[in-house]
Design an enzyme around this catalytic site. Structure first.
Site, short mmCIF file in Angstrom:
data_model
loop_
_atom_site.label_atom_id
_atom_site.label_comp_id
_atom_site.label_asym_id
_atom_site.label_seq_id
_atom_site.Cartn_x
_atom_site.Cartn_y
_atom_site.Cartn_z
N ASP A 71 49.11 31.21 43.60
CA ASP A 71 49.68 32.64 43.27
C ASP A 71 49.38 33.44 42.15
OD1 ASP A 71 51.78 34.54 44.49
OD2 ASP A 71 52.60 34.28 42.68
N GLU A 91 44.59 33.44 45.24
CA GLU A 91 45.06 34.94 45.50
C GLU A 91 44.80 35.70 44.29
OE1 GLU A 91 49.07 37.67 46.23
OE2 GLU A 91 48.73 36.37 44.41
C1 BGC Z 1 52.83 36.90 45.96
C2 BGC Z 1 54.18 37.66 46.23
C3 BGC Z 1 54.96 37.47 44.86
C4 BGC Z 1 54.11 37.77 43.66
C5 BGC Z 1 54.88 37.15 42.39
C6 BGC Z 1 52.18 37.47 44.91
O1 BGC Z 1 50.99 37.82 44.81
O2 BGC Z 1 52.12 36.74 47.54
O3 BGC Z 1 54.78 37.65 47.24
O4 BGC Z 1 55.89 38.75 44.89
O5 BGC Z 1 53.01 37.08 43.77
O6 BGC Z 1 54.66 35.71 42.58
#
Ligand code: BGC
Length: 581
Positions: A223, A289
């Site tokens: 994340d 991500e």
């Molecule tokens: C996740 C989100 C989340 C954020 C903070 C992101 O990129 O996919 O759903 O709100 O990270 O953790």
């Protein structure tokens, strides 16, 4: 369960044990709260995922990624983790998780889970201990606490803004009721950022990785992989006029994003995954991500010795047009090849408007630098990156394009992600009642941005009325629209032309046809104008017609098409795979 205990017939995926399985994997994202509700309380759970494993095996996915399933107050849908090494009682138990991992493996399906390393929940015991401890204490140093600026420390330590809106700093209250230090949270106030400069934090996360790798997890989705490391001298950043706070535009040199210190963290994690290379399952991996632009910045994360894959959000944000898709594909593939990493294609996830709705809007791309009022005018990038288009939707066109997009995406080299419900052609639920909205973006943006709940509505499995087999009778945690009666998995399974059956055909062909496991990619002679034509390997073409008129196809045998051909021609907003010589 050990692999040697599996019945020989159980591992139905021939590529399951390939250590490079991840280079071509189709990964299905499960958002556990909304996937399947086995205990009938209106919230999805791990036993629900176990019950639906045969559905996912039939669909033909290679892996499942489960969004956070950890104990959490769910103030950001579970991305606020209170314990990284357990399962939320709302979702089940560790024993359920173990059973799920074993059962998925028995069906030849790998398992990713979410790692949320930038921040914890404010309910994490270490954050509670930090709040209870003195300024300057080791407890506080696990997070980012600072005195405020100005008289009596009333001003935040820097002007940084939260991604969800508002300031990125919140002031604490001392035990005697006086105002105390401030803590940093790049996201919600309930998500304090860890201090990655403190060696105890990387050590803690090494333990988390090993805890789950030891239980058989095959990979982690990381994340906000472009956060964590930060310039803790805390320089102010240019103000975003739309929010009044420091911008999160991720400019090169930003103190909060894409910091050079990330490389050390990524190499450290890679080494932990590589410790498992010789285990029975082998091949433990990461997918990062990170919304980073241009892609050359992003692929540094997957260069040798760092992470394995990274979501390609350029694909998700591209417009539905030949020019835009051609540019994205043409840019993405060489950028990844340069670092010997596979591409991973993404059409949607739990943070963005569902693809069928997006492609039915007058503006089909997601351009975070445009305001959320549909005017289409470029402004300074705004922080409310997780926003929705308020524009009207032609959903029939959107669904048709989403089917074509699946044919395109799954025909490209590398891996691909399917967000739960994409295989059913689900639309965004844009009219959820305001009092039910749960995404923190809604409150933090001062009710400007409705947030991401519309893509998180529980799946329709069966029956003619809500809850559509998501449990038997409890109200789902977000209400499902009545028109989903036509889109249930049960109904679509019986219709050979359904989106579900299109996905099944695509995934079967992808697994069977060696061209799709090759890295072979070339623009075909037929490519040009509104026709996209890509040659995969020796004998497969992927063709998409973006024009308003049917397009003649190059000679070949149609393997699969998103729409029936018309007089041998590919209709508008349609795509097909051709076997060619
Ligand atoms: C996740 C989100 C989340 C954020 C903070 C992101 O990129 O996919 O759903 O709100 O990270 O953790």
């Amino acid at each position: 369960m050990s692999l040697t205990q599996l019945p020989a017939s159980a591992v139905s995926n021939p590529h399951f044990l390939d250590p490079d399985w991840w280079r071509h994997a189709v990964v299905y994202q499960v958002y556990p709260r909304s996937f399947a509700d086995a205990d009938n309380d209106g919230t999805g759970d791990v036993r629900g995922i176990i019950e639906k494993l045969p559905y996912l095996a039939d669909l033909g996915v290679d892996a499942i990624w489960v969004s956070p399933w950890y104990p959490s107050p769910l103030l950001d849908g579970g991305y606020d983790v209170a314990d990284y090494c357990d399962i939320s009682p709302a979702f089940g138990t560790l024993a359920d998780a173990d059973e799920f991992i074993g059962a998925a493996h028995a069906l030849g399906i790998r398992v990713f889970i979410d790692l949320v390393p930038n921040h914890s929940s404010w309910d994490h015991p270490l954050f509670r201990a930090a709040l209870a401890a003195q300024p300057g204490s080791p407890e506080r140093d696990l997070y980012i606490f600072r005195d405020g600026r100005g008289d009596d420390g009333t001003l935040p330590p820097s002007n940084w803004g939260s991604v969800f809106g508002g300031p990125a700093w919140t002031r604490t209250t001392n035990p005697d009721g006086t105002p105390g230090q401030w803590y940093l949270h790049m996201f919600d106030v309930s998500q304090p950022d860890w201090n990655w400069d403190n060696p105890a934090v990387p050590a803690l996360f090494d333990d988390v990785l090993r805890f789950w790798f030891d239980r058989g997890v095959d990979g982690f989705r990381v994340d906000v992989a472009d956060s964590m490391a930060k310039d803790l001298t805390l320089p102010d950043v240019p103000v975003n006029p739309a929010t009044g706070f420091g911008a999160n535009d991720k400019q090169v040199g930003s103190p909060q994003w894409d910091h050079p210190g990330l490389e050390t963290i990524q190499r450290r994690w890679r080494a932990v995954a590589d410790e498992y290379a010789d285990t029975e399952l082998g091949g433990r991996v990461y997918v990062a991500e990170a919304y980073l632009d241009p892609i050359e910045r992003l692929v540094r994360y997957v260069s040798p010795g760092r992470l394995h894959t990274t979501f390609n959000f350029d694909a998700l944000m591209s417009e539905w047009s030949a020019a835009s898709q051609r540019a994205t594909i043409g840019h993405t593939i060489p950028a990844h090849r340069a670092v010997n990493a596979p591409t991973t294609w993404v059409l949607g996830n739990h943070d963005n408007t569902r693809v069928a709705t997006r492609y039915g809007k007058p503006e089909t791309g997601l351009d975070y630098s445009k305001p959320d009022d549909g005017s289409g005018e470029s402004v300074e990038p705004i922080d409310l990156t997780l926003r929705m288009h308020p524009l009207p939707t032609d959903i029939d066109t959107g669904r048709r394009r989403a089917r074509a997009a699946a044919v395109l995406e799954l025909g490209l080299p590398g891996g691909a992600y399917i967000y739960q419900g994409e295989e059913l052609g689900l639309d965004e639920v844009e009219d959820l009642p305001e009092h039910l909205l749960q995404d923190p973006t809604w409150e933090r943006s001062g009710h400007v941005n409705r947030g991401r709940d519309g893509c998180r509505v529980p799946l329709p499995w069966s029956g003619e009325a809500p809850p559509f087999g998501f449990g038997t009778d409890a109200d789902p945690w977000l209400p499902q629209p009545a028109h989903w009666a036509a889109l249930t998995a049960e109904k679509q399974a019986q219709d050979p032309d359904s989106t579900l059956n299109l996905y099944r055909r695509l995934l079967r062909l992808r697994r069977e046809r060696p061209d799709f496991r090759s890295d072979g990619f070339a623009w075909d002679a037929a490519d040009g104008g509104d026709l996209l034509a890509i040659r995969r390997g020796a004998s497969t073409l992927v063709v998409v017609n973006f024009a308003a008129e049917p397009a003649p196809l190059p000679p070949g045998e149609v393997l699969v098409s998103s729409e029936p051909l018309v007089d041998g021609m590919l209709p508008p907003d349609a795509a097909c795979w051709l076997a060619v010589s």
